[in-house]
Write a protein that holds these residues in place. Structure first.
Motif, PDB file in Angstrom:
ATOM      1  N   LEU A 103       0.829  -1.211   0.000  1.00 46.00           N
ATOM      2  CA  LEU A 103       0.000   0.000   0.000  1.00 46.00           C
ATOM      3  C   LEU A 103       0.861   1.258   0.000  1.00 46.00           C
ATOM      4  CD1 LEU A 103      -2.707  -1.113   2.595  1.00 46.00           C
ATOM      5  CD2 LEU A 103      -3.062  -0.763   0.143  1.00 46.00           C
ATOM      6  N   ARG A 110       0.320   4.243  -2.697  1.00 43.66           N
ATOM      7  CA  ARG A 110      -0.007   5.652  -2.421  1.00 43.66           C
ATOM      8  C   ARG A 110       0.925   6.594  -3.191  1.00 43.66           C
ATOM      9  NH1 ARG A 110       4.293   8.572   0.710  1.00 43.66           N
ATOM     10  NH2 ARG A 110       5.483   6.887   1.629  1.00 43.66           N
ATOM     11  N   ILE A 127      -8.922  -1.459  -2.017  1.00 40.99           N
ATOM     12  CA  ILE A 127      -8.235  -0.893  -0.844  1.00 40.99           C
ATOM     13  C   ILE A 127      -9.170  -0.387   0.248  1.00 40.99           C
ATOM     14  CG2 ILE A 127      -6.254  -0.250  -2.271  1.00 40.99           C
ATOM     15  CD1 ILE A 127      -7.176   2.665  -2.084  1.00 40.99           C
ATOM     16  N   VAL A 176      -3.819   3.540   3.365  1.00 36.85           N
ATOM     17  CA  VAL A 176      -4.986   3.783   2.514  1.00 36.85           C
ATOM     18  C   VAL A 176      -5.394   5.253   2.592  1.00 36.85           C
ATOM     19  CG1 VAL A 176      -7.434   3.273   2.165  1.00 36.85           C
ATOM     20  CG2 VAL A 176      -5.816   1.413   2.596  1.00 36.85           C
ATOM     21  N   CYS A 186      -3.137   7.167   0.518  1.00 35.45           N
ATOM     22  CA  CYS A 186      -3.535   6.961  -0.892  1.00 35.45           C
ATOM     23  C   CYS A 186      -4.661   7.914  -1.270  1.00 35.45           C
ATOM     24  CB  CYS A 186      -4.005   5.515  -1.108  1.00 35.45           C
ATOM     25  SG  CYS A 186      -2.716   4.283  -1.218  1.00 35.45           S
TER      26      CYS A 186
END
Length: 792
Positions: A610, A614, A636, A650, A653
């Motif tokens: 992750l 991002r 996600i 997340v 992101c």
């Protein structure tokens, strides 16, 4: 026959430091010869032992927290003493890996050292405007005498053994004599700029040098009897070459040169030896007559007059060519960037990729100007000025009140008042610097955020905020000092994570990349005093910095624990995926497919993947391909209900995705679902709090820059209020209030906020924040909160 520098030639080059070699010193002697000591901006000290005509790195000491500024070797005690920007002095025994003592007492950078009058003692000078004489007894107890009287940084110290006196030189252009009690005895005046070096000679004679590019020779009566002129820029250091004569001295400086002098006649002995580096920071002489220099290119060079110790003809020719190439490049560079590689005005016909992006543009007349992408157009910021010559204003080094800084901005506060100097060093917290600037110049506290953002923008790629550098830090996800999913509690931008002030392994978040950071420090820009409205905030905050090597290491660690059926891949696939973290990655379909495959890993192994995602989704084309081809949002978003490490990544992101149009459109269609998941987070680390707040802030920025939608305002405001109920970090609360303030500038936002947020609620939250452990940084939140109250 008088010695001359013309007889000297390169003997060898020592490579090992990754940044400027700020100091070199003659080290301990052995049957093989005399060792060399070096200290660097990479925070390391190295001991180089002679092997024949070469030197090998035999010891590296890395106990300072910031760059090394000076080294002194005390032969009687066999002590290696090192001074640092971290305001401490470390003392090592010869061949010792750890310091036997760390001397603390100075309030700022310790920039010079020398042996003191008594055994087991030394004298130091500091940016805190004092010198100290330190004494260590046989039991290891430390005492010190403070020499206080300079009005600026003390750059140089020396000991006059026969007179039993100390001498100090400073940025106040003064030289003082002191006795052992710390009492001032004599003042010498003559230098027209900072005194950077002092050297005691037989017969109670004294040499001084400085930023005025002059070496002064003082007699026993304190009279300047001779000036040695030849350097064309700052002189940083001197050393006596006793092996040749007690009257022969060498010097080095910002003009890339090493020079030799007869201090009795004042004559320069031979032609200077030029270096393929801007700054020759330090020089020392060995007992065999060889000369050692440390330079800004990270190289230590040894020069010898003995033919047997000189390098081969091929190596010496390569050195000469490097010097010639450097001289040619300097004529075509500006701020370390070649003019010929800069784009012309046609580059302004292409839209910027993000708010605040900057470009250096080469003009038809050869000048270079800086432009910034703001609100859909390129705006002229100012002229880019080069660095050359021998004065403070034209040299590559920036000084303010006698101290070196990476940046010294001219801040225009009004059309009728002269600019105010704003000094800033890489690694400092922009808000702390801004607060000092405000206090120093009597500016209103309401300017804090604006000044801080001014620093961030104009030092782009350089500002770093590291809130926890303790070696005892244990991350709850991975532990120790290994890769962790975020180590900073701010999203102020970071450079390449190899900064000399903060360390190569820092892992922090930052604002978007502005491009030419080297040039930004020389842009003449303005700060408008009257523009003190904190809302709207319209520059997106992004999470950009990543230590790709550590992420890859963690991914390989997890990958090795998996079976093929669980999603194990080859190292080649991992290497391909990590390339998506680059600032401008190739749109590689294979890499994107591999990234999606890795996102199927078990949840407890997902956070490094992750982390790469991002960074990849900052780029609109990559996000569009991932969303259209794989519905990346669906993959996600469930992680917002998972482990804290995954929640953090997340949210980062989502914050990054909001910086481009495709991402904003996609998030807006799912906003109620996303915020419902985010509101399920009711506790978390500082990093997590800031990630949530940044997501909300970017969501409100999109509303101020586009068509405001009531439904979006309502759901975002509800989320912000929920965050404020549990958030304790000041930066997170600050960004939350910025978000509310943004919405107050929109018609439907005002109505929505009136329904959800009350004045009493904001007041209560502000009151709570004053009781937090971070209350010393409360000012900027308080000022913003008061402005927010005024907007209701």
């Amino acid at each position: 026959m008088e010695p001359t520098l013309d007889n000297y030639a390169l003997s060898c080059e020592l490579l090992g430091h990754s940044m400027d070699v700020r100091t070199v010193a003659a080290g301990p002697s052995s049957a093989e010869g005399q060792a060399i000591l070096s200290g660097s901006r990479d925070k390391s000290v190295k001991l180089w032992k002679p092997i024949g005509n070469e030197y090998v790195e035999s010891l590296t000491m890395q106990d300072h927290k910031n760059f090394i500024s000076y080294i002194c070797f005390l032969p009687a005690e066999q002590w290696i003493c090192t001074a640092s920007n971290d305001a401490t002095i470390c003392i090592y025994k010869k061949d010792g890996y750890v310091p036997i003592l760390t001397l603390k007492g100075h309030g700022s950078t310790v920039c010079t050292l020398a042996a003191a009058l008594k055994p087991r003692s030394l004298i130091s000078g500091s940016w805190d405007m004092t010198a100290r004489v330190w004494s260590v007894d046989e039991s290891g107890n430390v005492s010190s005498v403070e020499l206080k009287g300079h009005e600026a940084a003390v750059w140089a110290v020396a000991t006059l053994v026969t007179q039993q006196k100390y001498v100090t030189g400073g940025a106040d252009k003064s030289i003082y004599y002191w006795n052992e009690k710390g009492e001032k005895l004599r003042l010498l005046k003559g230098h027209t700029d900072c005194v950077r070096g002092l050297l005691s000679l037989p017969g109670n004679m004294l040499l001084s040098c400085g930023n005025d590019a002059v070496i002064r020779y003082w007699n026993d009566d304190g009279e300047c009897v001779r000036q040695l002129s030849g350097h064309t820029n700052y002189i940083y250091g001197m050393a006596a070459n006793i092996a040749l004569s007690e009257h022969v001295v060498v010097s080095c400086g910002e003009d890339s040169s090493l020079r030799m002098w007869n201090v009795i006649t004042g004559q320069q002995l031979g032609a200077p030896i030029l270096h393929p580096a801007i700054s020759v920071w330090s020089v020392t002489c060995l007992t065999n007559g060889d000369i050692v220099t440390g330079c800004s290119d990270g190289v230590i060079r040894v020069f010898s007059q003995v033919p047997e110790r000189q390098a081969s003809e091929g190596v010496r020719k390569a050195f000469t060519l490097a010097v010639s190439a450097r001289a040619a490049d300097m004529n075509q560079e500006i701020g370390g960037i070649k003019k010929t590689e800069l784009p012309g005005p046609e580059a302004l016909l292409t839209n910027g990729t993000r708010e605040g992006q900057t470009k250096m543009i080469r003009q038809p007349d050869g000048a270079v100007k800086c432009y910034s992408w703001e609100l859909g157009q390129w705006n002229l910021v100012g002229d880019i000025v080069g660095a050359s010559g021998g004065t403070q204003t034209s040299s590559g080094k920036k000084l303010f009140e006698g101290k070196e800084y990476d940046f010294v901005f001219d801040v225009d506060i009004s059309d009728t008042e002269p600019p105010i100097k704003l000094p800033y060093n890489r690694g400092e917290d922009p808000w702390h610097v801004a607060q000092s600037f405000i206090h120093r110049n009597g500016l209103p506290q309401a300017y804090l955020d604006q000044v801080a953002n001014f620093i961030v923008k104009n030092s782009e790629g350089s500002t770093i905020v590291a809130t926890s550098t303790s070696s005892g830090y244990q991350d709850p996800f991975t532990g120790g000092s290994r890769y962790v999913p975020g180590s900073s509690n701010t999203t102020v931008q970071s450079g390449a994570n190899v900064d000399p002030f903060t360390g190569s392994s820092s892992y922090s978040t930052r604002a978007s990349d502005g491009g030419n950071s080297a040039a930004q420090s020389r842009v003449n820009v303005s700060f408008v005093r009257g523009n003190d409205k904190p809302f709207p905030v319209n520059s997106y905050r992004t999470f950009d910095t990543c230590d790709a090597a550590k992420v890859l290491e963690k991914m390989k660690e997890f990958n090795n624990k998996l079976s093929i059926s669980d999603g194990k891949v080859s190292d080649e696939v991992l290497n391909t995926v990590v390339k998506l973290a680059e600032p401008t990655p190739e749109v590689n379909l294979e890499a994107l497919e591999a990234l999606v495959l890795l996102l199927k890993w078990p949840s407890n192994m997902l956070f490094p993947v992750l982390d790469i995602l991002r960074l990849a989704v900052r780029h609109e084309a990559i996000f569009s391909m991932l969303q259209n081809g794989h519905n990346i949002m669906k993959i996600i978003l469930p992680q917002l209900s998972g482990a804290a490490a995954n929640q953090l990544m997340v949210l980062r992101c989502l914050a990054n995705v909001l910086t481009h149009n495709t991402g904003r459109q996609q998030i807006e269609t799912q906003l109620p679902e996303i915020i419902d998941l985010v509101m399920g987070i009711r506790a978390g680390s500082v990093n997590l709090q800031i990630a949530v707040a940044t997501f909300y802030l970017n969501a409100t920025i999109s509303q101020t820059l586009g068509v405001t939608k009531p439904a979006v305002c309502h759901v975002v405001t509800t989320g912000i209020v929920e965050l404020l109920k549990w958030a304790s970090d000041l930066e997170a609360c600050y960004r939350s209030m910025q978000s509310i303030g943004n919405l107050t500038t929109t018609p439907c936002g005002q109505e929505t906020i009136a329904q959800v947020v009350s004045v009493d609620y904001v007041m209560d939250k502000l009151r709570d924040l004053t009781n937090t452990p971070q209350s010393e940084n409360f000012a900027k939140v308080n000022i913003l909160g008061q402005a927010l109250l005024a907007s209701f």
